[in-house]
Design a protein around this motif. Structure first.
Motif, PDB file in Angstrom:
ATOM      1  N   LEU A  52      -7.651  -0.749   3.886  1.00  0.00           N
ATOM      2  CA  LEU A  52      -6.217  -0.295   3.607  1.00  0.00           C
ATOM      3  C   LEU A  52      -6.487  -1.626   2.149  1.00  0.00           C
ATOM      4  O   LEU A  52      -5.429  -0.612   0.711  1.00  0.00           O
ATOM      5  CB  LEU A  52      -5.622  -1.896   4.785  1.00  0.00           C
ATOM      6  N   PHE A  81      -9.902 -10.292   0.349  1.00  0.00           N
ATOM      7  CA  PHE A  81      -9.717 -10.193   2.125  1.00  0.00           C
ATOM      8  C   PHE A  81      -8.651 -10.755   2.272  1.00  0.00           C
ATOM      9  O   PHE A  81      -7.564 -10.230   3.097  1.00  0.00           O
ATOM     10  CB  PHE A  81     -10.762 -11.278   2.994  1.00  0.00           C
ATOM     11  N   ILE A  99      -5.804 -10.233   0.538  1.00  0.00           N
ATOM     12  CA  ILE A  99      -5.338  -9.411  -0.158  1.00  0.00           C
ATOM     13  C   ILE A  99      -4.663  -8.355   0.879  1.00  0.00           C
ATOM     14  O   ILE A  99      -3.551  -8.316   1.378  1.00  0.00           O
ATOM     15  CB  ILE A  99      -5.620  -7.898  -1.587  1.00  0.00           C
ATOM     16  N   LEU A 100      -5.215  -7.866   2.115  1.00  0.00           N
ATOM     17  CA  LEU A 100      -4.794  -7.188   2.776  1.00  0.00           C
ATOM     18  C   LEU A 100      -3.502  -8.302   3.200  1.00  0.00           C
ATOM     19  O   LEU A 100      -3.040  -7.157   3.732  1.00  0.00           O
ATOM     20  CB  LEU A 100      -6.111  -7.782   3.900  1.00  0.00           C
ATOM     21  N   PHE A 151      -1.267  -9.154   2.590  1.00  0.00           N
ATOM     22  CA  PHE A 151      -0.002  -8.935   1.215  1.00  0.00           C
ATOM     23  C   PHE A 151       0.471  -7.444   1.681  1.00  0.00           C
ATOM     24  O   PHE A 151       0.886  -6.788   1.660  1.00  0.00           O
ATOM     25  CB  PHE A 151      -0.053  -9.145   0.263  1.00  0.00           C
ATOM     26  N   PHE A 152      -0.722  -6.668   1.685  1.00  0.00           N
ATOM     27  CA  PHE A 152      -0.950  -5.066   1.637  1.00  0.00           C
ATOM     28  C   PHE A 152      -0.395  -4.417   2.979  1.00  0.00           C
ATOM     29  O   PHE A 152       0.261  -3.447   3.904  1.00  0.00           O
ATOM     30  CB  PHE A 152      -2.337  -4.518   1.562  1.00  0.00           C
ATOM     31  N   ILE A 153      -0.857  -5.934   4.301  1.00  0.00           N
ATOM     32  CA  ILE A 153      -0.317  -4.182   5.972  1.00  0.00           C
ATOM     33  C   ILE A 153       1.139  -4.924   5.669  1.00  0.00           C
ATOM     34  O   ILE A 153       1.891  -3.894   6.005  1.00  0.00           O
ATOM     35  CB  ILE A 153      -1.026  -5.414   6.584  1.00  0.00           C
ATOM     36  N   ALA A 154       1.867  -6.268   5.443  1.00  0.00           N
ATOM     37  CA  ALA A 154       3.341  -6.343   4.695  1.00  0.00           C
ATOM     38  C   ALA A 154       3.566  -5.146   4.198  1.00  0.00           C
ATOM     39  O   ALA A 154       5.240  -4.440   5.042  1.00  0.00           O
ATOM     40  CB  ALA A 154       4.130  -7.065   4.620  1.00  0.00           C
ATOM     41  N   SER A 155       3.598  -4.247   2.945  1.00  0.00           N
ATOM     42  CA  SER A 155       4.033  -3.393   2.058  1.00  0.00           C
ATOM     43  C   SER A 155       3.741  -1.767   2.879  1.00  0.00           C
ATOM     44  O   SER A 155       4.593  -1.555   2.869  1.00  0.00           O
ATOM     45  CB  SER A 155       3.459  -3.808   0.462  1.00  0.00           C
ATOM     46  N   ALA A 156       2.041  -1.932   3.407  1.00  0.00           N
ATOM     47  CA  ALA A 156       1.972  -0.573   3.975  1.00  0.00           C
ATOM     48  C   ALA A 156       2.780  -0.226   5.201  1.00  0.00           C
ATOM     49  O   ALA A 156       3.556   0.520   5.788  1.00  0.00           O
ATOM     50  CB  ALA A 156       0.755  -0.311   4.813  1.00  0.00           C
ATOM     51  N   ALA A 157       2.983  -1.354   5.778  1.00  0.00           N
ATOM     52  CA  ALA A 157       4.223  -1.631   7.358  1.00  0.00           C
ATOM     53  C   ALA A 157       5.750  -1.508   6.640  1.00  0.00           C
ATOM     54  O   ALA A 157       6.152  -0.951   7.525  1.00  0.00           O
ATOM     55  CB  ALA A 157       4.263  -2.759   7.875  1.00  0.00           C
ATOM     56  N   TYR A 158       6.283  -1.952   5.315  1.00  0.00           N
ATOM     57  CA  TYR A 158       7.768  -2.237   5.081  1.00  0.00           C
ATOM     58  C   TYR A 158       7.568  -0.123   4.768  1.00  0.00           C
ATOM     59  O   TYR A 158       8.900   0.288   5.903  1.00  0.00           O
ATOM     60  CB  TYR A 158       7.968  -2.771   4.200  1.00  0.00           C
ATOM     61  N   ARG A 159       6.668   0.387   4.064  1.00  0.00           N
ATOM     62  CA  ARG A 159       7.007   1.851   4.241  1.00  0.00           C
ATOM     63  C   ARG A 159       6.526   2.694   5.038  1.00  0.00           C
ATOM     64  O   ARG A 159       7.701   3.697   4.749  1.00  0.00           O
ATOM     65  CB  ARG A 159       6.103   2.079   2.683  1.00  0.00           C
ATOM     66  N   SER A 160       5.856   2.482   6.052  1.00  0.00           N
ATOM     67  CA  SER A 160       5.400   3.316   6.685  1.00  0.00           C
ATOM     68  C   SER A 160       5.821   3.373   7.916  1.00  0.00           C
ATOM     69  O   SER A 160       5.502   4.190   8.839  1.00  0.00           O
ATOM     70  CB  SER A 160       4.011   3.659   6.621  1.00  0.00           C
ATOM     71  N   PHE A 161       5.807   1.917   8.961  1.00  0.00           N
ATOM     72  CA  PHE A 161       6.702   1.333  10.031  1.00  0.00           C
ATOM     73  C   PHE A 161       8.120   2.221  10.522  1.00  0.00           C
ATOM     74  O   PHE A 161       9.191   1.681  10.940  1.00  0.00           O
ATOM     75  CB  PHE A 161       6.677   0.412  10.489  1.00  0.00           C
ATOM     76  N   MET A 205       2.738  -8.033  18.452  1.00  0.00           N
ATOM     77  CA  MET A 205       2.220  -8.431  17.310  1.00  0.00           C
ATOM     78  C   MET A 205       3.119 -10.015  17.471  1.00  0.00           C
ATOM     79  O   MET A 205       2.901 -11.103  17.341  1.00  0.00           O
ATOM     80  CB  MET A 205       3.326  -8.092  15.749  1.00  0.00           C
ATOM     81  N   HIS A 229       3.853 -13.063  11.163  1.00  0.00           N
ATOM     82  CA  HIS A 229       3.755 -12.036  11.620  1.00  0.00           C
ATOM     83  C   HIS A 229       5.358 -11.440  12.226  1.00  0.00           C
ATOM     84  O   HIS A 229       6.320 -10.576  11.960  1.00  0.00           O
ATOM     85  CB  HIS A 229       3.477 -12.170  13.106  1.00  0.00           C
TER      86      HIS A 229
END
Lengths: 417, 216, 279
Positions: free
Chosen positions: A318, B121, B123-124, B126-136, B154, C252
C-alpha cells in the motif's frame, strides 16, 4: 431324592444355583490376556519404533486397562519388563490412528500402540527388544506372551503413496497439455490487466517519462518472482522498441542478476542493444521499509508514468501503490500474495489476482509451454472441484448410513503420514 | 561455454530437484541427513548472496558520487550510514547490549532503526484511510457487497462496534471463518497448483527463464 | 466544481488529520470498553493452561520493529502466561532485524516474572537460512544453535535438558509478520516433526491464516492488536494492546464514516450528472 426334608432340599438347590451363578459371574469377569498379540517394526518410518497389535477382547471396557511392557531382548519374565504406557481398554484402536487404509496391518477394531523413543524408552535400529501387553482390572492382571521385534528404518513412506500418485499425475498432466499445446491452438481468456501493459508503456512513451517495474519481495526460488521476471522480459522488449526508459529496483541480488540478463536479452531481441543500460536493474536493499522508502523517493522524484508491481509483496504494497497513485501514474499489479490483494485492487488500475500472474507470462509470450501449463492447471482445478463434490456426497452418505466404505475414497485425497 | 551456462545448470537443477522431491517420501535417516546437509549449504550460500548485494550497493552509489549525479549527497549519507553501522557492529561484536550497558550498535538499532521502521509501518494507517475514501465506492453490485462486508468486519473487530451492535462481532467472525477461509483456500489451491506446475517445469528444464536470456 | 466533486477530490491531508486525531485522542483519554474473547485466541490460552509444568515452550519471534505495535504485546502476554505456568521458554527469531528487540523483550518479561536465564528460559538468537533453520532445528537443535544469543554453549544448559530437537517441544508459537512466519513453521516444522503449533500475526495477514486454523494445522491464532488485547484480558494483565483498542475503535469508525460520506457524495454526483444529461 429323599423328600422327607423338602425345606432342606430346596435350600440346597438354591445354594447350588447361587454357587453356579456366582461362578459364572467370576468366570465372565476373569481377566483374559490380550489375544493374537503381534509386535512389528513400525512401517513407513525412520526407525527406532515398534508397533504392538492385538485383537479386541471381551473385557474391553473403561474399567479395565491395558499396560504395554517393554524391555531388553534377553528378558524372559514379565517382571523384568518396564511398563511404558497404560490406557483404558476401550481406547487405542487401529481405526483411530492417522494412517492410510492401505497401510494398516490389522482390522480397524484391533488395538494398536506405537512405541517411540523418549519418556523412558530408548531404542536403537537393528537391536531386538521384548514387548508384551497386559490387561489390568482392579487387582487382577493377565499378561500376554513375550514377543521380540527389531526396529529398523524404511526406505519409502507408503502413507504418502497417494500424495506421490497425485503429484506424478498432475505433473504428467502438465507435460501432456504442453505437448498438446505445441500441436494445437488453445484458447486463452483475455486478461484485462495485460492488455493494459501496452497501453501503459505507450502512455509513458508519449509523456516522455520512465517506467518503473518491481519484481516483489521474494527471491528467484518463488514462482511469483519467476513470473515477474518473465513478464519483465516482455515489458523490456516493448520499452526497447519504444525507446522508453525502464527502471527496475530490486530487493534481492540474485533476482537483480537474473533480471539484468533478461532485460539485456530483451533489448537484443528488439534490435536495440545499444539502448540497454547496465544500471536499469539496480539493487537497493533487502530491508522491507528501506526499500519501500527508496522506491517511494524514486516515484516522487522521477514521476514514472507507469508502475508495474509484479511478484510477492507484504506490508509495503500500500505504501508503494498509494504513493504511485499520488503521482498520477497508471498502475498495474500482479501478485499471489492474497493478503495484499485488497490494497492492490483499491489503488491500482488493473490487478492480476493469484495465478493470473502465472497466466500473464503465457498470455504475453503465447508460448505453447506456458499456455499448455495453464491448461494443465485448469484441468487440475477441475479435478479438485470434482473430488470436493464427490467427497462431500460420499462423506454425507457415510454418515447417514453409518458405513465406513466412503473412507476408501476420502482417504486417498487426505494428507496422511 | 554453452555447456557451462546452459546444460550444466539444467542438469544440476534436474538432479537436485528430483533428489529433494524424492527425499520427501523417504523416511530413512540417511534421507534426513541429506536434507540437513543441504540446508547447511543453503545457509552458507545465503551469506554469499548478501555479499553480492552489498557489493552492488557500494558500486552503484560510488558511481553516483563520482559522477555527482542528482541526489549524490544522499548516496554519501548512505555510505556514511553503512560504514558507521558496520564499525559500530564490529566493535560491539553484533550485540545490542553488553553487561547491561547499551552499545553503539544498540543505540543505532534502538534509536534509529526501530523508530524509522515503526514510522514507515504507521504510514499505512493513514494510507488505508485515504485509499478507502478514494476507492470504496459502490460502483457496482459486487462493489456494494464488498463495501457492506468491509463495514461489518471493521465494526466487529473493535470493542466499540461490538458494544454498539453486538451481532457485528458474531457476523464478522462468521465472515472470517466461513466466507474468508473458503475463498482463501480457493486462491491457495490455485496458486499452489501454479507453483507445482512451475516447479515441475523448472526441474525438467522446460522453464529456463530463471537462468536469464532467451531461447537457444 | 460542485460540492460533491470537491468532497470527492478532498485533500488527502485532511483525511490524514482525522485519522491522526482518532488515534491520538483515545490514547490520551481512554474509555476501556469490554473485549469479547474469540475462540481462536482462547484455544491458544487453554492449550498453554493444559501444559504440565516445565514443558518446553518454543516462541519464535519472527517480526521486526515495524510490526512491534501489533506483535510485541502478543509476545509479552504469551511470555507472561508461559512464565506463570513455569514452562521452559525457548525463544528465537528468524528475522535478523528483530534480534535485538526480541532479546530486550524476553529479558524484560523474565525480569518482571523473576525468571533466570539458562534455568527458566533461553534466547537462541538468530541464525541465517530462514526455513533451513527450522529444518535444522528439527534434526538437531544444538547444530542449528550451538550457542545462545549471549554466546553460551547450548549443550548443557539446564532449560534445554532432554531437548534434542523440535520433536521434544511441547508447544511452539510463531509470531510472524510475513515470511518466514507461521506458514513456514507449519510446512517445515509441524508437518515434519509433529509438535503442536499456534500462530500470532499482524491483522493484515490474519485472514490468510484462517484456512490453516480451520483445518487444524495450527491450533489457535492471535490476530493483530485485537488478538493481543484478547490474550492480555485472558492472562489478566492488561497492557498496550488493550490500551490501543480504543484508538483502533475510533479509527475504524472514522474510516466507516469517511467511506459513508464518500459514497453519499458519489451517488449525489451521479444523480446530478444523470439529471444534466437528461436536460
Amino acid at each position: 431324592m429323599d423328600c422327607r426334608h423338602p425345606r432342606w432340599a430346596a435350600a440346597g438347590f438354591c445354594f447350588l444355583v447361587f454357587v453356579i451363578s456366582v461362578g459364572r459371574v467370576f468366570a465372565q469377569s476373569a481377566l483374559t490376556a490380550p489375544s493374537d498379540l503381534q509386535v512389528i517394526d513400525t512401517p513407513n518410518d525412520g526407525g527406532e519404533s515398534l508397533t504392538v497389535l492385538w485383537a479386541p477382547g471381551p473385557s474391553d471396557n473403561p474399567d479395565a486397562r491395558y499396560e504395554v511392557l517393554f524391555g531388553a531382548a534377553s528378558a524372559t519374565d514379565p517382571a523384568a519388563l518396564k511398563a511404558i504406557a497404560e490406557f483404558p481398554a476401550n481406547t487405542r484402536y487401529v481405526k483411530d490412528a492417522k494412517t492410510a487404509w492401505w497401510t494398516r496391518k490389522a482390522e480397524g477394531t484391533w488395538h494398536q500402540y506405537v512405541i517411540r523413543n523418549g519418556k523412558g524408552v530408548e531404542m536403537k535400529n537393528g537391536t531386538a527388544y521384548t514387548v508384551t501387553v497386559a490387561m489390568r482390572k482392579g487387582e487382577g492382571r493377565a499378561v500376554g506372551p513375550l514377543l521380540q521385534a527389531t526396529p529398523s528404518p524404511n526406505w519409502f513412506n507408503w502413507n504418502q503413496f497417494n500424495n506421490l500418485i497425485l503429484a506424478l499425475g498432475f505433473g504428467g498432466l502438465v507435460f501432456y497439455t504442453i505437448s498438446h499445446a505445441k500441436r494445437n491452438n488453445i484458447f486463452l481468456r483475455r486478461i484485462p490487466g495485460l492488455d493494459a501493459v501496452d497501453e501503459a508503456i505507450g502512455r509513458a512513451t508519449e509523456l516522455g517519462k520512465p517506467i518503473l517495474y518491481l519484481t516483489g519481495a521474494h527471491d528467484m526460488g518463488d514462482p511469483s518472482t519467476i513470473a515477474a521476471a518473465v513478464i519483465l522480459g516482455r515489458v523490456a522488449k516493448r520499452t526497447a522498441a519504444y525507446e522508453t526508459e525502464l527502471m527496475v529496483p530490486h530487493r534481492e541480488p540474485i533476482t537483480m542478476a537474473v533480471c539484468q540478463e533478461i532485460t539485456k536479452q530483451a533489448y537484443l531481441e528488439a534490435g536495440k542493444p545499444d539502448l540497454f543500460k547496465e544500471d536499469s536493474n539496480f539493487f537497493i536493499t533487502s530491508d522491507q521499509f528501506s526499500y519501500t522508502a527508496a522506491v517511494d523517493g524514486i516515484m516522487l522524484r522521477k514521476k514514472p508514468a507507469a508502475n508495474f508491481f509484479m511478484g510477492s509483496y507484504f506490508a509495503e504494497s500500500l505504501l508503494l501503490t498509494e504513493t504511485g497513485a499520488s503521482t498520477g501514474a497508471i498502475q498495474i499489479a500482479g501478485t499471489d500474495s492474497d493478503h495484499q490483494l485488497p490494497f492492490f485492487v483499491t489503488t491500482c488500475d488493473y490487478t492480476l489476482i493469484g495465478e493470473e500472474l502465472y497466466a500473464a507470462s503465457a498470455y504475453l509470450s503465447k508460448e505453447p509451454i506456458q499456455i499448455g501449463t495453464l491448461r494443465g492447471q485448469d484441468i487440475g482445478k477441475a479435478v479438485i472441484l470434482s473430488v470436493i463434490l464427490i467427497g462431500t456426497v460420499l462423506a454425507t452418505v457415510g454418515v447417514a448410513t453409518g458405513g465406513s466404505w466412503p473412507q476408501l475414497f476420502l482417504d486417498f485425497f487426505k494428507d496422511l503420514k | 561455454m554453452i555447456f557451462l551456462r546452459r546444460q550444466l545448470p539444467l542438469l544440476i537443477t534436474m538432479i537436485t530437484g528430483l533428489l529433494f522431491a524424492g527425499q520427501y517420501y523417504v523416511p530413512h535417516p540417511s534421507s534426513e541427513l541429506l536434507l540437513t546437509s543441504a540446508t547447511k549449504w543453503l545457509q552458507i550460500i545465503g551469506g554469499f548472496a548478501l555479499v553480492l548485494g552489498i557489493t552492488s550497493l557500494f558500486h552503484q552509489h560510488a558511481v553516483k558520487i563520482r559522477r555527482q549525479e542528482a541526489g549524490w549527497g544522499y548516496s554519501l549519507v548512505l555510505y556514511a550510514g553503512m560504514l558507521v553501522t558496520l564499525a559500530a557492529g564490529a566493535l560491539a561484536k553484533g550485540k545490542e547490549s553488553l553487561d547491561g550497558a547499551m552499545t553503539g550498535f544498540g543505540w543505532v538499532y534502538s534509536f534509529m532503526l526501530v523508530p524509522l521502521q515503526g514510522t514507515m509501518f504507521a504510514i499505512l494507517a493513514f494510507f488505508i484511510a485515504s485509499a478507502a475514501y478514494r476507492s470504496f465506492r459502490a460502483r457496482s453490485r459486487e462493489a456494494a457487497v464488498l463495501l457492506v462486508a468491509a463495514v461489518i468486519v471493521m465494526m466487529g473487530r473493535v470493542p466499540l462496534g461490538e458494544y454498539l451492535i453486538p451481532l457485528s462481532g458474531d457476523v464478522s467472525q462468521w465472515i472470517l471463518n466461513v466466507l474468508n477461509a473458503s475463498v482463501r483456500r480457493a486462491i491457495l489451491i490455485g496458486v499452489s497448483l501454479g507453483a507445482i506446475a512451475l516447479s515441475f517445469k523448472i526441474i525438467f528444464g522446460v522453464e529456463r527463464s530463471y537462468l536469464g536470456g532467451g531461447k537457444e | 466544481m460542485t460540492l460533491s466533486e470537491r468532497m470527492l477530490k478532498i485533500d488527502r491531508r485532511i483525511i490524514f488529520l482525522v485519522i491522526g486525531l482518532c488515534t491520538l485522542l483515545p490514547l490520551l483519554y481512554p474509555v476501556g470498553l469490554p473485549i469479547k474473547i474469540s475462540p481462536e485466541v482462547r484455544s491458544i490460552y487453554e492449550y498453554i493452561e493444559s501444559l504440565p509444568e516445565r514443558s518446553v515452550f518454543l516462541l519464535s519471534i519472527d517480526f521486526d520493529p515495524a510490526s512491534k505495535p501489533e506483535l510485541h504485546p502478543q509476545a509479552i502476554a504469551l511470555l507472561r502466561h508461559a512464565f506463570r505456568k513455569n514452562l521452559r521458554v525457548v525463544a528465537m527469531t528468524l528475522w535478523v532485524s528483530g534480534t535485538g528487540m526480541a532479546d530486550q523483550l524476553l529479558t524484560q518479561v523474565a525480569q518482571e516474572m523473576g525468571k533466570e536465564d539458562g534455568k527458566d528460559y533461553v534466547f537462541l538468537g538468530w541464525s541465517s537460512g530462514g526455513t533451513a533453520v527450522i529444518i535444522s532445528m528439527g534434526q538437531d537443535l544444538y547444530k542449528a544453535f550451538p550457542s545462545d544469543y549471549g554466546g553460551k554453549a547450548t549443550k548443557g544448559i539446564p532449560v534445554l535438558e532432554g531437548v534434542q530437537s523440535l520433536k521434544d517441544v511441547a508447544y511452539a508459537i510463531s509470531l510472524g509478520a510475513g515470511n518466514p512466519g507461521v506458514e513456514a513453521w507449519y510446512v517445515f516444522g509441524k508437518d515434519k516433526y509433529k509438535f503442536e503449533l499456534g500462530g500470532g500475526c499482524t491483522g493484515v495477514i490474519a485472514p490468510g491464516l484462517y484456512p490453516l486454523l480451520r483445518s487444524g494445522q495450527i491450533n489457535g491464532l492471535i490476530g493483530g492488536l485485537r488478538g493481543a488485547a484478547e490474550y492480555e484480558s485472558l492472562v489478566g494483565q492488561k497492557g498496550r494492546a488493550v490500551a490501543g483498542m480504543d484508538a483502533q475503535s475510533a479509527t475504524h469508525f472514522a474510516i466507516i464514516v469517511l467511506v459513508a460520506i464518500c459514497n453519499l457524495f458519489y451517488f449525489s454526483l451521479r444523480q446530478q450528472q444523470g439529471r444534466s444529461r437528461q436536460s
